[in-house]
Design a protein around this motif. Structure first.
Motif, PDB file in Angstrom:
ATOM      1  N   HIS A  99      -7.643   7.140   4.708  1.00 22.64           N
ATOM      2  CA  HIS A  99      -7.267   6.326   3.546  1.00 22.64           C
ATOM      3  C   HIS A  99      -8.040   5.029   3.563  1.00 22.64           C
ATOM      4  CE1 HIS A  99      -3.812   9.025   4.179  1.00 22.64           C
ATOM      5  NE2 HIS A  99      -3.654   8.961   2.859  1.00 22.64           N
ATOM      6  N   SER A 100      -8.274   4.533   2.374  1.00 22.13           N
ATOM      7  CA  SER A 100      -8.974   3.255   2.233  1.00 22.13           C
ATOM      8  C   SER A 100      -7.951   2.124   2.318  1.00 22.13           C
ATOM      9  CB  SER A 100      -9.721   3.202   0.896  1.00 22.13           C
ATOM     10  OG  SER A 100     -10.302   1.924   0.710  1.00 22.13           O
ATOM     11  N   ASN A 113       0.860  -1.185   0.000  1.00 21.63           N
ATOM     12  CA  ASN A 113       0.000   0.000   0.000  1.00 21.63           C
ATOM     13  C   ASN A 113       0.893   1.231   0.000  1.00 21.63           C
ATOM     14  OD1 ASN A 113      -1.680   2.230   1.078  1.00 21.63           O
ATOM     15  ND2 ASN A 113      -3.235   0.631   1.276  1.00 21.63           N
ATOM     16  N   SER A 114       0.942   1.924  -1.112  1.00 19.78           N
ATOM     17  CA  SER A 114       1.855   3.059  -1.239  1.00 19.78           C
ATOM     18  C   SER A 114       1.503   4.184  -0.274  1.00 19.78           C
ATOM     19  CB  SER A 114       1.856   3.582  -2.679  1.00 19.78           C
ATOM     20  OG  SER A 114       0.549   4.021  -3.049  1.00 19.78           O
ATOM     21  N   ILE A 143       2.625   2.492  14.572  1.00 24.45           N
ATOM     22  CA  ILE A 143       1.521   1.522  14.551  1.00 24.45           C
ATOM     23  C   ILE A 143       0.241   2.184  15.078  1.00 24.45           C
ATOM     24  CG2 ILE A 143       0.627  -0.586  15.626  1.00 24.45           C
ATOM     25  CD1 ILE A 143       3.510  -1.663  15.530  1.00 24.45           C
ATOM     26  N   GLY A 144       0.367   2.924  16.170  1.00 25.49           N
ATOM     27  CA  GLY A 144      -0.792   3.627  16.712  1.00 25.49           C
ATOM     28  C   GLY A 144      -1.347   4.632  15.731  1.00 25.49           C
ATOM     29  N   ALA A 145      -0.453   5.388  15.083  1.00 25.26           N
ATOM     30  CA  ALA A 145      -0.904   6.371  14.104  1.00 25.26           C
ATOM     31  C   ALA A 145      -1.609   5.692  12.931  1.00 25.26           C
ATOM     32  CB  ALA A 145       0.281   7.198  13.611  1.00 25.26           C
ATOM     33  N   MET A 146      -1.076   4.540  12.494  1.00 20.49           N
ATOM     34  CA  MET A 146      -1.708   3.792  11.398  1.00 20.49           C
ATOM     35  C   MET A 146      -3.095   3.295  11.806  1.00 20.49           C
ATOM     36  SD  MET A 146       0.016   3.492   8.537  1.00 20.49           S
ATOM     37  CE  MET A 146      -0.903   2.096   7.891  1.00 20.49           C
ATOM     38  N   LEU A 198      -4.134  -3.868   6.477  1.00 20.45           N
ATOM     39  CA  LEU A 198      -3.763  -3.235   7.741  1.00 20.45           C
ATOM     40  C   LEU A 198      -3.047  -4.222   8.646  1.00 20.45           C
ATOM     41  CD1 LEU A 198      -3.862  -0.759   9.563  1.00 20.45           C
ATOM     42  CD2 LEU A 198      -6.091  -1.550  10.405  1.00 20.45           C
ATOM     43  N   LEU A 199      -3.525  -5.498   8.652  1.00 17.39           N
ATOM     44  CA  LEU A 199      -2.862  -6.533   9.440  1.00 17.39           C
ATOM     45  C   LEU A 199      -1.431  -6.739   8.949  1.00 17.39           C
ATOM     46  CD1 LEU A 199      -2.877  -8.813  11.548  1.00 17.39           C
ATOM     47  CD2 LEU A 199      -3.824 -10.323   9.775  1.00 17.39           C
ATOM     48  N   GLY A 200      -1.255  -6.770   7.645  1.00 14.21           N
ATOM     49  CA  GLY A 200       0.088  -6.941   7.086  1.00 14.21           C
ATOM     50  C   GLY A 200       0.999  -5.784   7.435  1.00 14.21           C
TER      51      GLY A 200
END
Length: 571
Positions: A275-276, A163-164, A264-267, A282-284
């Motif tokens: 973002h979609s 995911n870019s 990780i928290g920010a993601m 997301l797990l990856g």
């Protein structure tokens, strides 16, 4: 000299192999997470779905055995490659540490005495004991640093493939985190540099504690003042700076360890709102970020180590710059047989300060003949010690010439001419063994020990002294034994008899010196003991750096002096 230059110069092929193995280990590390993700949820990695084929290995059922095999072999390769890389790096670092110290040893041995006196021993001791080890530890971190960097790059590449948008968000967060980490680290390194400079001063104080123990015991106020102003103050300042520096560095390092978790928290809580991204992706991303937590922490932990290595490297380069090699031909060639050492209009000037010029002696002209005894006398500060170092060729004249008959002392003949000279200085150093005298007969050594009244105190076995736990006078006699065995053509004794009892002073002046004279040795004695000036053939009187006069001693004066000295001893 740069941080890794010493490693590359020592074993470039081994360093190259170590780096390649470390890089390959990092690549394999980066592939492990995609393999696991693909085996659990192939859509995360956008790989083709593989049926969960079963196979049995050592009674264990293995699902997706092809991926299991693909996972197992990189792990084995990582184990082997990383181990070999570390072992090679460790062994090279051991050699580099030894060679760095040897480089300092050789530089000290070949440096002019003036440069050594100016620098002082504390800086050299700190460089050998502290800086070398820090440099090696910093350079030795290269394989781990490389493995972590390659792993990080590989995992970031995996994120870019998945995911870019997530990749660029992670990159921005990491860059912000690293900048926030580096700012306090910079201040921490500045503090460590100040601490390292104070450590040089503390080394000098420690030497004062050891070598000045006798003086400190005689004066309580002096000892307390020494402890408070030099030792305690130095230790307190280093402790304060190190505590401050390590507090900043440790807090920064802990922050660095959590950078991945902050990302990780920010993601998880911010990125998904703008973002979609599928749950599988997301797990990856989260698994990849958890995986790079170790490499990121490792990279950040190496930064202080490398920074300390750079500080020590700068210190080492500064010492090497301040300690030039003596620009003289090191090949020893026997010089022609000579009868006198002559000084012709010789001058020498010590390095001064901005406010005043250095002390100068000369121009001086005189001769030191073989088969003669020459005394150098004068008050404190008259230039006797400087002149003695010119005689031993430790100082080279600013102007004028020093010759052994027709052999002029210059950069081509300097080292060869020094081999003619033996000396016992007032601040002499007594080694615990006979160096360069392995062929000396034991009977000769034992005879000298008896003559010097040391046979009941010390023995020599296999070239080693049995003890150096002797009085100052006995140590000087032992140094005289070494000088005898070296069998030089010119001897200089700087206040040698100052620590001797009256009886052995008599032996030195009326037996040892005449014996050396009878052996056709040139003998130079620096002395304040005017009771024995009659022993000399001539006396050089120094005043304020000038040769005030040369006094020739007649045979009548000599005999009268000997008789008076013997009478005084009997009384």
């Amino acid at each position: 000299m740069k941080l890794f230059d010493a490693f590359n110069e020592k074993s470039p092929n081994k360093v190259f192999i170590s780096i390649i193995l470390g890089a390959l280990a990092g690549v394999c590390y980066a592939f492990l997470i995609p393999i696991v993700l693909n085996s659990l949820a192939p859509e995360v990695g956008r790989f083709a779905r593989v049926s969960p084929e079963m196979n049995t290995f050592l009674t264990f059922d293995v699902a997706n055995y092809k991926f299991a095999t693909l996972f197992f072999f990189p792990c084995v390769f990582i184990l082997v490659a990383r181990s070999v890389s570390h072992i090679m790096s460790l062994r090279i670092s051991m050699h580099v540490a030894t060679e760095l110290r040897m480089k300092i040893y050789h530089r000290v041995a070949r440096a002019p005495i003036v440069a050594l006196e100016k620098m002082g021993s504390p800086k050299l001791i700190a460089a050998l004991t502290t800086d070398v080890q820090r440099i090696v530890m910093g350079a030795r971190s290269l394989p781990d640093l490389l493995i972590s960097l390659v792993t990080l790059v590989g995992m970031l590449g995996f994120l870019l493939y998945m995911n870019s948008a997530a990749f660029w968000f992670v990159m921005g967060a990491i860059i912000f985190g690293v900048i926030a980490y580096q700012i306090p680290m910079h201040f921490g390194n500045q503090i460590f540099m100040r601490s390292r400079n104070i450590a040089d001063e503390l080394q000098a104080s420690i030497r004062g504690l050891i070598y000045g123990a006798k003086e400190l015991k005689l004066n309580t106020k002096k000892r307390e003042n020494f402890f408070n102003e030099m030792l305690i103050a130095g230790e307190a300042e280093i402790l304060k700076l190190d505590k401050r520096g390590f507090t900043i560095v440790r807090a920064s390092t802990n922050f660095g360890d959590l950078i991945s978790f902050f990302v990780i928290g920010a993601m998880t809580f911010i990125f998904v709102n703008y973002h979609s991204i599928s749950n599988a992706e997301l797990l990856g991303v989260i698994m990849a970020l958890l995986y790079v937590t170790g490499p990121v922490a490792s990279i950040l932990s190496f930064i202080p180590q490398v920074a300390m290595a750079h500080i020590s490297l700068n210190k080492m380069n500064q010492i090497l710059a301040e300690l030039p090699e003596e620009d003289a031909n090191q090949e020893v060639v026997p010089i022609k047989e000579w009868s006198k050492m002559s000084f012709s209009n010789v001058t020498y000037q010590h390095i001064g300060t901005e406010d005043s010029a250095g002390f100068q002696i000369g121009p001086i002209s005189f001769e030191v003949e073989r088969g003669h005894i020459t005394f150098i006398v004068g008050g404190n500060g008259s230039g006797k010690s400087t002149l003695s170092k010119l005689v031993t060729l430790h100082y080279l004249p600013k102007d004028g010439e020093i010759c052994f008959d027709d052999t002029k002392v210059d950069l081509q003949t300097l080292v060869s001419c020094r081999q003619e000279i033996g000396a016992i200085f007032s601040d002499y150093y007594l080694f615990d063994r006979l160096l360069g005298l392995k062929d000396t007969e034991q009977e000769e050594i034992d005879a000298y020990l008896r003559d010097l009244r040391l046979d009941q105190k010390v023995s020599v076995k296999n070239g080693h002294f049995s003890t150096l736990a002797l009085s100052d006078g006995q140590k000087k006699r032992l140094a005289l034994l070494v000088a005898y065995l070296e069998n030089k053509n010119l001897y200089i004794f700087d206040e040698w008899a100052a620590d001797q009892d009256p009886n052995f002073k008599e032996v030195f002046y009326h037996k040892i010196l005449p014996e050396l004279k009878a052996k056709n040795k040139a003998v130079v004695v620096i002395s304040h003991d005017d009771r024995y000036f009659h022993v000399a053939d001539k006396v050089l009187v120094m005043e304020e750096g000038k040769l005030a006069r040369i006094e020739l001693i007649s045979e009548e004066t000599r005999q009268a002096g000997i008789a008076a000295s013997k009478a005084a001893i009997k009384v």
